[in-house]
Enzyme design. Structure first.
Site, PDB file in Angstrom:
ATOM      1  N   ASP A 120       5.488  -7.029   2.264  1.00  0.00           N
ATOM      2  CA  ASP A 120       4.697  -7.448   1.098  1.00  0.00           C
ATOM      3  C   ASP A 120       5.586  -7.694  -0.110  1.00  0.00           C
ATOM      4  O   ASP A 120       6.352  -6.809  -0.517  1.00  0.00           O
ATOM      5  CB  ASP A 120       3.721  -6.321   0.714  1.00  0.00           C
ATOM      6  N   GLU A 141      -0.062 -12.387  -2.113  1.00  0.00           N
ATOM      7  CA  GLU A 141      -1.513 -12.371  -2.341  1.00  0.00           C
ATOM      8  C   GLU A 141      -1.960 -13.579  -3.166  1.00  0.00           C
ATOM      9  O   GLU A 141      -1.236 -14.039  -4.049  1.00  0.00           O
ATOM     10  CB  GLU A 141      -1.910 -11.083  -3.079  1.00  0.00           C
ATOM     11  N   GLU A 192      -9.206  -9.730   3.424  1.00  0.00           N
ATOM     12  CA  GLU A 192      -9.520  -8.323   3.129  1.00  0.00           C
ATOM     13  C   GLU A 192     -10.871  -8.224   2.420  1.00  0.00           C
ATOM     14  O   GLU A 192     -11.123  -8.927   1.425  1.00  0.00           O
ATOM     15  CB  GLU A 192      -8.412  -7.713   2.252  1.00  0.00           C
ATOM     16  N   SER A 229       0.847  -1.197   0.000  1.00  0.00           N
ATOM     17  CA  SER A 229       0.000   0.000   0.000  1.00  0.00           C
ATOM     18  C   SER A 229       0.885   1.250   0.000  1.00  0.00           C
ATOM     19  O   SER A 229       0.412   2.349  -0.296  1.00  0.00           O
ATOM     20  CB  SER A 229      -0.925   0.013   1.223  1.00  0.00           C
ATOM     21  N   LYS A 267       4.741 -11.468   2.846  1.00  0.00           N
ATOM     22  CA  LYS A 267       3.322 -11.742   2.568  1.00  0.00           C
ATOM     23  C   LYS A 267       3.144 -11.781   1.060  1.00  0.00           C
ATOM     24  O   LYS A 267       3.766 -10.989   0.352  1.00  0.00           O
ATOM     25  CB  LYS A 267       2.443 -10.649   3.194  1.00  0.00           C
TER      26      LYS A 267
END
Ligand code: KIV
Length: 278
Positions: free
Chosen positions: A92, A124, A192, A54, A122
């Protein structure tokens, strides 16, 4: 040889997060991207800090997380490590740093671990490719946090930032992805923008903790983007967000005062000036 004093253990650890889930203690997570905020967040006592991609939007001004590079993540990861030496850090993996192949994922995650000193990464998604990448990293000794539901790196494929898993087919896909990521070896999974009932069901079905954002109050922990939590991004108003401060107004007031005082010759005063005598 390093001793505990030279190299203090991070406050969090994977066994501790698993224990917290068993005891029903909530795991508190915030993002951070730079030295000073990382220090503040560490001193707040959170259990884990996420160096989220982010940062592409809130620090670098990109329209999404898609353009973020591995170099940018490593650069910010190092700064956060310096500001938060005692907190368990997750970094991330950015878009296309783990999707090409499991070998590529391992090479890139290895760089992150060596160059930043974070404890884990992390990534996704919960499909076969993501699970293969998780397995390769975990086998190499790299702890991995998963992330399903709204996965911002796939925002274009998902058609926008919308709640995922509302219909039964999509809900079943999320249940399956959560199980697959746990089996692949993730130590925790971010959920999320998932309906609260589904997030609760998934959380109860897993041994590893879930960390929710826009996924209701029954996940094992919660994460927010730091600047959203502090109220630094007033234009961003999703339903799930609570602002715990109003740093945007505070910063504006301070900046107005600075501009006015310099223009009016008030700042710097004698108390901020040096004389020739020490
Ligand atoms: O990049 C990020 O900050 C994240 C959290 C919102 C979970 O992935």
């Amino acid at each position: 040889m390093s001793t505990e004093t030279e190299n203090p253990k991070p406050r969090g650890s994977i066994p501790r997060f698993l224990d917290m889930k068993k005891r029903g203690d909530k795991i508190v997570v915030l993002t951070a991207y730079d030295f000073l905020f990382a220090r503040l967040v560490e001193e707040s006592g959170v259990d884990l800090i996420l160096i989220g991609d982010s940062l592409g939007q809130v620090v670098l001004g990109y329209p999404s997380t898609v353009p973020v590079t591995l170099e940018e993540m490593i650069h910010h990861g190092k700064a956060v490590r310096r500001g938060a030496p005692h907190t368990f850090l997750v970094l991330d993996m950015p878009f296309l740093s783990y999707q090409v192949s499991a070998e590529d994922a391992l090479r890139n995650a290895g760089r992150v671990m060596k160059e930043t000193g974070v404890e884990s990464v992390k990534l996704e998604g919960g499909g076969q490719g993501a699970c293969r990448a998780v397995e390769a990293l975990v086998q190499a000794g790299i702890p991995v946090m998963g992330h399903i539901g709204l996965t911002p790196q796939s925002v274009h494929a998902l058609g926008g930032y919308r709640v995922q898993g509302r219909d039964e087919t999509a809900a079943e896909r999320l249940r399956h992805q959560a199980r697959a990521l746990e089996e692949a070896g993730c130590f925790s999974i971010v959920l999320e923008l998932v309906p609260a009932e589904l997030a609760r069901e998934i959380s109860l079905s897993l041994t590893v903790p879930t960390i929710g954002i826009g996924a209701g109050g029954d996940c094992d922990g919660q994460v927010l983007v730091l600047y959203d939590a502090l109220g630094l991004n007033p234009g961003f108003r999703p339903k799930f967000l609570k602002r715990f401060g109003d740093l945007d107004s505070d910063a504006r007031k301070a900046l107005d005062a600075y501009v006015r005082e310099v223009r009016e010759g008030i700042y710097p005063g004698p108390e901020h000036s040096f004389s020739r005598e020490p």
